[in-house]
Design a protein around this motif. Structure first.
Motif, PDB file in Angstrom:
ATOM      1  N   SER A 143     -13.169  20.120 -10.203  1.00  0.00           N
ATOM      2  CA  SER A 143     -12.389  19.391 -10.574  1.00  0.00           C
ATOM      3  C   SER A 143     -11.139  19.688  -9.530  1.00  0.00           C
ATOM      4  CB  SER A 143     -11.971  19.870 -12.388  1.00  0.00           C
ATOM      5  OG  SER A 143     -12.297  21.135 -11.492  1.00  0.00           O
ATOM      6  N   GLY A 144     -10.658  18.526 -10.317  1.00  0.00           N
ATOM      7  CA  GLY A 144      -9.002  18.611  -8.730  1.00  0.00           C
ATOM      8  C   GLY A 144      -9.595  18.323  -7.979  1.00  0.00           C
ATOM      9  N   ILE A 145      -9.910  17.733  -8.004  1.00  0.00           N
ATOM     10  CA  ILE A 145     -10.269  16.413  -5.965  1.00  0.00           C
ATOM     11  C   ILE A 145      -9.287  15.600  -6.204  1.00  0.00           C
ATOM     12  CG2 ILE A 145     -11.746  15.154  -4.698  1.00  0.00           C
ATOM     13  CD1 ILE A 145     -14.406  16.480  -5.876  1.00  0.00           C
ATOM     14  N   GLU A 146      -8.427  16.059  -4.961  1.00  0.00           N
ATOM     15  CA  GLU A 146      -7.778  14.532  -4.673  1.00  0.00           C
ATOM     16  C   GLU A 146      -7.676  13.896  -3.848  1.00  0.00           C
ATOM     17  OE1 GLU A 146      -3.399  14.298  -2.780  1.00  0.00           O
ATOM     18  OE2 GLU A 146      -3.860  16.209  -3.050  1.00  0.00           O
ATOM     19  N   VAL A 147      -7.989  12.049  -4.376  1.00  0.00           N
ATOM     20  CA  VAL A 147      -8.696  11.447  -4.032  1.00  0.00           C
ATOM     21  C   VAL A 147      -7.470  10.228  -3.303  1.00  0.00           C
ATOM     22  CG1 VAL A 147      -9.856   8.780  -4.486  1.00  0.00           C
ATOM     23  CG2 VAL A 147     -10.278  10.688  -5.861  1.00  0.00           C
ATOM     24  N   THR A 148      -7.323   9.935  -2.180  1.00  0.00           N
ATOM     25  CA  THR A 148      -6.914   9.032  -1.421  1.00  0.00           C
ATOM     26  C   THR A 148      -6.598   8.040  -1.613  1.00  0.00           C
ATOM     27  OG1 THR A 148      -5.635  10.648   0.488  1.00  0.00           O
ATOM     28  CG2 THR A 148      -5.164   8.870   0.632  1.00  0.00           C
ATOM     29  N   PRO A 149      -5.590   7.325  -1.839  1.00  0.00           N
ATOM     30  CA  PRO A 149      -5.404   5.232  -2.636  1.00  0.00           C
ATOM     31  C   PRO A 149      -6.294   4.647  -0.760  1.00  0.00           C
ATOM     32  CG  PRO A 149      -3.676   6.102  -2.781  1.00  0.00           C
ATOM     33  CD  PRO A 149      -4.628   7.628  -2.730  1.00  0.00           C
ATOM     34  N   ARG A 150      -6.726   4.001  -0.340  1.00  0.00           N
ATOM     35  CA  ARG A 150      -6.611   3.023   0.950  1.00  0.00           C
ATOM     36  C   ARG A 150      -5.674   1.746   0.708  1.00  0.00           C
ATOM     37  NH1 ARG A 150     -13.008   0.622   0.951  1.00  0.00           N
ATOM     38  NH2 ARG A 150     -12.456   0.904  -1.457  1.00  0.00           N
ATOM     39  N   VAL A 151      -4.994   1.676   1.595  1.00  0.00           N
ATOM     40  CA  VAL A 151      -3.577   0.848   1.237  1.00  0.00           C
ATOM     41  C   VAL A 151      -4.477  -0.550   1.948  1.00  0.00           C
ATOM     42  CG1 VAL A 151      -2.032   0.710   3.039  1.00  0.00           C
ATOM     43  CG2 VAL A 151      -2.420   2.751   2.081  1.00  0.00           C
ATOM     44  N   VAL A 152      -4.264  -1.174   0.739  1.00  0.00           N
ATOM     45  CA  VAL A 152      -5.282  -2.962   1.266  1.00  0.00           C
ATOM     46  C   VAL A 152      -3.797  -3.658   0.497  1.00  0.00           C
ATOM     47  CG1 VAL A 152      -6.094  -2.582  -1.077  1.00  0.00           C
ATOM     48  CG2 VAL A 152      -6.660  -4.232  -0.149  1.00  0.00           C
ATOM     49  N   ASN A 153      -3.761  -5.289   1.494  1.00  0.00           N
ATOM     50  CA  ASN A 153      -3.211  -6.468   1.245  1.00  0.00           C
ATOM     51  C   ASN A 153      -3.535  -7.052   0.035  1.00  0.00           C
ATOM     52  OD1 ASN A 153      -4.964  -7.542   2.485  1.00  0.00           O
ATOM     53  ND2 ASN A 153      -2.729  -6.917   4.579  1.00  0.00           N
ATOM     54  N   LEU A 154      -2.788  -8.163  -0.492  1.00  0.00           N
ATOM     55  CA  LEU A 154      -4.093  -8.871  -1.619  1.00  0.00           C
ATOM     56  C   LEU A 154      -5.074  -9.973  -0.545  1.00  0.00           C
ATOM     57  CD1 LEU A 154      -0.875  -9.800  -3.917  1.00  0.00           C
ATOM     58  CD2 LEU A 154      -2.971  -7.701  -4.324  1.00  0.00           C
ATOM     59  N   GLU A 155      -4.698  -9.947   0.365  1.00  0.00           N
ATOM     60  CA  GLU A 155      -5.719 -10.866   1.241  1.00  0.00           C
ATOM     61  C   GLU A 155      -6.750 -10.221   1.674  1.00  0.00           C
ATOM     62  OE1 GLU A 155      -5.655 -13.598   5.296  1.00  0.00           O
ATOM     63  OE2 GLU A 155      -4.042 -11.649   4.859  1.00  0.00           O
ATOM     64  N   ALA A 156      -6.647  -9.085   1.925  1.00  0.00           N
ATOM     65  CA  ALA A 156      -8.239  -8.154   1.987  1.00  0.00           C
ATOM     66  C   ALA A 156      -8.657  -7.959   0.767  1.00  0.00           C
ATOM     67  CB  ALA A 156      -7.613  -7.079   2.482  1.00  0.00           C
ATOM     68  N   LEU A 157      -8.195  -7.773  -0.235  1.00  0.00           N
ATOM     69  CA  LEU A 157      -8.238  -7.297  -2.242  1.00  0.00           C
ATOM     70  C   LEU A 157      -8.775  -9.059  -2.718  1.00  0.00           C
ATOM     71  CD1 LEU A 157      -8.588  -5.304  -4.262  1.00  0.00           C
ATOM     72  CD2 LEU A 157      -6.348  -6.230  -4.800  1.00  0.00           C
ATOM     73  N   THR A 158      -8.256  -9.921  -2.275  1.00  0.00           N
ATOM     74  CA  THR A 158      -9.008 -11.545  -2.781  1.00  0.00           C
ATOM     75  C   THR A 158      -9.947 -12.018  -2.063  1.00  0.00           C
ATOM     76  OG1 THR A 158      -6.889 -12.718  -1.499  1.00  0.00           O
ATOM     77  CG2 THR A 158      -6.743 -12.069  -3.738  1.00  0.00           C
ATOM     78  N   THR A 159     -10.424 -11.768  -0.710  1.00  0.00           N
ATOM     79  CA  THR A 159     -11.172 -11.950   0.361  1.00  0.00           C
ATOM     80  C   THR A 159     -12.823 -11.056   0.035  1.00  0.00           C
ATOM     81  OG1 THR A 159      -9.643 -12.666   1.698  1.00  0.00           O
ATOM     82  CG2 THR A 159     -11.180 -12.461   2.249  1.00  0.00           C
ATOM     83  N   LYS A 160     -12.615 -10.481   0.124  1.00  0.00           N
ATOM     84  CA  LYS A 160     -13.926  -9.434   0.105  1.00  0.00           C
ATOM     85  C   LYS A 160     -13.249  -8.055  -1.279  1.00  0.00           C
ATOM     86  CE  LYS A 160     -14.116  -9.438   4.653  1.00  0.00           C
ATOM     87  NZ  LYS A 160     -15.034  -9.045   5.852  1.00  0.00           N
ATOM     88  N   ASP A 194       1.470 -12.165  -2.823  1.00  0.00           N
ATOM     89  CA  ASP A 194       1.879 -11.380  -1.946  1.00  0.00           C
ATOM     90  C   ASP A 194       3.079 -13.018  -1.663  1.00  0.00           C
ATOM     91  OD1 ASP A 194      -0.109 -13.604  -1.184  1.00  0.00           O
ATOM     92  OD2 ASP A 194      -1.052 -11.847   0.139  1.00  0.00           O
ATOM     93  N   GLY A 195       2.917 -14.270  -1.864  1.00  0.00           N
ATOM     94  CA  GLY A 195       3.475 -14.954  -1.527  1.00  0.00           C
ATOM     95  C   GLY A 195       3.046 -15.884  -0.760  1.00  0.00           C
ATOM     96  N   ASN A 196       2.248 -15.845  -0.339  1.00  0.00           N
ATOM     97  CA  ASN A 196       0.483 -16.409   1.122  1.00  0.00           C
ATOM     98  C   ASN A 196      -0.211 -17.123   0.456  1.00  0.00           C
ATOM     99  OD1 ASN A 196       2.676 -16.172   2.935  1.00  0.00           O
ATOM    100  ND2 ASN A 196       1.467 -14.185   3.797  1.00  0.00           N
ATOM    101  N   GLY A 197       0.269 -16.794  -1.126  1.00  0.00           N
ATOM    102  CA  GLY A 197      -1.144 -17.649  -1.913  1.00  0.00           C
ATOM    103  C   GLY A 197      -2.177 -16.891  -2.932  1.00  0.00           C
ATOM    104  N   ASN A 198      -2.160 -15.497  -2.033  1.00  0.00           N
ATOM    105  CA  ASN A 198      -3.329 -14.754  -2.471  1.00  0.00           C
ATOM    106  C   ASN A 198      -2.358 -13.834  -3.795  1.00  0.00           C
ATOM    107  OD1 ASN A 198      -4.986 -14.828  -0.285  1.00  0.00           O
ATOM    108  ND2 ASN A 198      -2.671 -13.837   0.844  1.00  0.00           N
ATOM    109  N   ASN A 199      -3.755 -14.443  -5.157  1.00  0.00           N
ATOM    110  CA  ASN A 199      -2.711 -14.008  -6.429  1.00  0.00           C
ATOM    111  C   ASN A 199      -4.091 -12.377  -7.269  1.00  0.00           C
ATOM    112  OD1 ASN A 199      -0.463 -15.221  -6.231  1.00  0.00           O
ATOM    113  ND2 ASN A 199      -1.954 -17.093  -6.751  1.00  0.00           N
ATOM    114  N   ILE A 200      -3.441 -11.682  -8.259  1.00  0.00           N
ATOM    115  CA  ILE A 200      -4.405 -11.035  -9.041  1.00  0.00           C
ATOM    116  C   ILE A 200      -3.298 -10.908 -10.184  1.00  0.00           C
ATOM    117  CG2 ILE A 200      -5.918  -9.720  -6.439  1.00  0.00           C
ATOM    118  CD1 ILE A 200      -3.245  -7.409  -7.634  1.00  0.00           C
ATOM    119  N   ILE A 201      -4.477 -10.479 -10.892  1.00  0.00           N
ATOM    120  CA  ILE A 201      -3.807  -9.851 -12.250  1.00  0.00           C
ATOM    121  C   ILE A 201      -3.379  -8.272 -12.291  1.00  0.00           C
ATOM    122  CG2 ILE A 201      -4.089  -9.724 -15.064  1.00  0.00           C
ATOM    123  CD1 ILE A 201      -3.320 -12.805 -14.099  1.00  0.00           C
TER     124      ILE A 201
END
Length: 431
Positions: A143-160, A194-201
């Motif tokens: 227990s107590g493992i710290e997970v570092t979030p991966r930084v990602v932009n909406l373009e990468a998130l919606t593309t892959k 993100d202002g460039n047409g990439n959207n999520i909810i």
């Protein structure tokens, strides 16, 4: 005599080594399958139809190991579901574990071993999950493992989306649209762009602990992206679930219309910049981009996708090894009207160049004088990061990115390589 003893000793060692090698080869040939399968490999088993997880289909494995990244205490994840992720061969992947109506007693940072024998790998609204699990088949290893979030932009998130679904990510400057008023709350489904047409909810359960907190126009969000359905269009989309209000950072006003400036238009295929005073002069050009007129001093449009740090086709590249008098900068020749609450941009060193020293400056007298705002930065590398500078500026203002001239690079004392940046965004300070 000594020579014969030495030869005999060498022979014995050689025989032992050969025996060891044969034993190792024999054991490898016999093979003992690992009882564990990575989440990435489990996800790969799904081919559009439900899969019953057996040792045969899992190559002899019957367990999945991962770290819990969902937070049941927040009320923003369904009862009986836990999201885990793990990494193998540099692939970080996640999956939902479904225990039905049973509340799972696991919290963020728990490392668990899950017996999947007989469970079903399925997709619900595009989100992969393992159903039919029993708590009796789960062991908490740590227990107590710290997970570092991966930084990602909406373009990468919606593309892959498959690269990020079910893992912990951080989205810098997610902008709520339409722009929320001061009374807007997180509860429900809100669209981030993100202002460039990439959207999520951005999905927040009405019973979540932070459902009635203020929804800001822009913020940096840490959370778990899962596939879902757009409530308006009923089309598949990515839904981001936060774990708590602590997953909201750098809240600010709305992004200005037309930003971020992507420096895509004009293209470098056109004659968009020239050298002043011949081959040994300086770059000094004024270029009209989508947001307005910008001055590029000892800076050019960089189009090299594997060397410059940008999204899209091109970004800004600032020159190297220059003295203080020739310090590069890229500046706006126009003001935004309603002040600024935040500036963001992506950056990195050009190719394998040394880092450099740079900062953001602002002017409220049409560019006559400039004042630094935010930290002096020095850690550009051959990767892309996002910088976020919070501020509280009222009234018309313009910005520039200033790279300090330090002279020729001479490591480790002086680092003054070429520098790239892109997607420069300004956020209003209006109510």
């Amino acid at each position: 005599m000594e020579n014969k003893i030495f030869q005999l000793f060498a022979f014995i060692l050689g025989a032992l080594a050969l025996s060891s090698c044969l034993e190792e080869d024999e054991n490898n040939a016999i093979g003992q399958p690992s009882p564990y399968m990575s989440v990435a490999d489990v996800r790969a088993l799904y081919r559009g139809e439900d899969v019953q997880l057996t040792t045969d289909k899992m190559g002899g494995a019957h367990q999945v190991v991962g770290v819990v990244i969902s937070d049941p205490a927040s009320g923003n994840f369904p009862t009986g579901q836990v999201v885990i992720q793990n990494s193998r061969r540099r692939l970080t992947r996640g999956v939902i574990l479904d225990f039905g109506s049973t509340t799972a007693p696991f919290v963020m940072g728990d490392s668990i071993v899950v017996n999947t024998e007989g469970a079903t790998l399925t997709s619900i609204n595009g989100a992969l999950q393992i159903k039919g699990l029993s708590l009796a088949g789960v062991t908490k290893a740590k227990s107590g493992i710290e997970v570092t979030p991966r930084v990602v932009n909406l373009e990468a998130l919606t593309t892959k989306p498959g690269d990020y679904e079910g893992t912990l990510v951080r989205i810098v400057a997610g902008n709520a649209t339409p722009t929320p008023g001061r009374s807007a709350k997180y509860s429900g489904d809100k669209k981030l762009t993100d202002g460039n047409g990439n959207n999520i909810i951005l999905h927040t359960d009405p019973n979540a602990s932070f459902a009635n907190e203020r929804l800001w126009a822009s913020a940096t969000y840490t959370g778990v992206p899962l596939m879902g359905m757009d409530p308006q269009t009923q089309e598949p989309t990515i839904t981001l679930r936060l774990r708590s209000i602590n997953d909201v950072m750098d809240a600010s006003g709305p992004i200005y219309l037309g930003f971020p400036e992507s420096f895509e238009n004009p293209s470098v295929d056109k004659p968009s910049y020239n050298m002043v005073n011949g081959d040994r002069g300086v770059w000094d050009n004024t270029i009209d981009f989508t947001t307005g007129s910008w001055k590029l001093y000892n800076s050019i449009l960089g189009p090299t996708s594997n060397r410059d740090r940008f999204t899209g086709k091109q970004g800004i590249r600032m020159n190297q090894n220059l003295a203080a008098a020739s310090s590069p900068y890229t500046q706006m020749n126009f003001d935004v009207p309603d002040g600024a609450s935040k500036v963001t941009y992506i950056y990195g060193a050009y190719y394998t160049d040394a880092s450099s020293t740079w900062w953001i400056e602002y002017s409220q007298d049409q560019g006559q004088t400039w004042t630094q705002i935010g930290p002096t930065m020095t850690e550009a590398g051959n990767w892309t990061k996002t910088a976020t500078i919070l501020m509280d500026i009222s009234g018309p203002v313009r910005f520039r990115l200033f790279k300090k001239g330090l002279g020729p690079t001479s490591l480790p004392a002086i680092a003054n390589g070429r520098f790239s940046f892109d997607d420069f965004a300004i956020y209003s300070n209006a109510d």
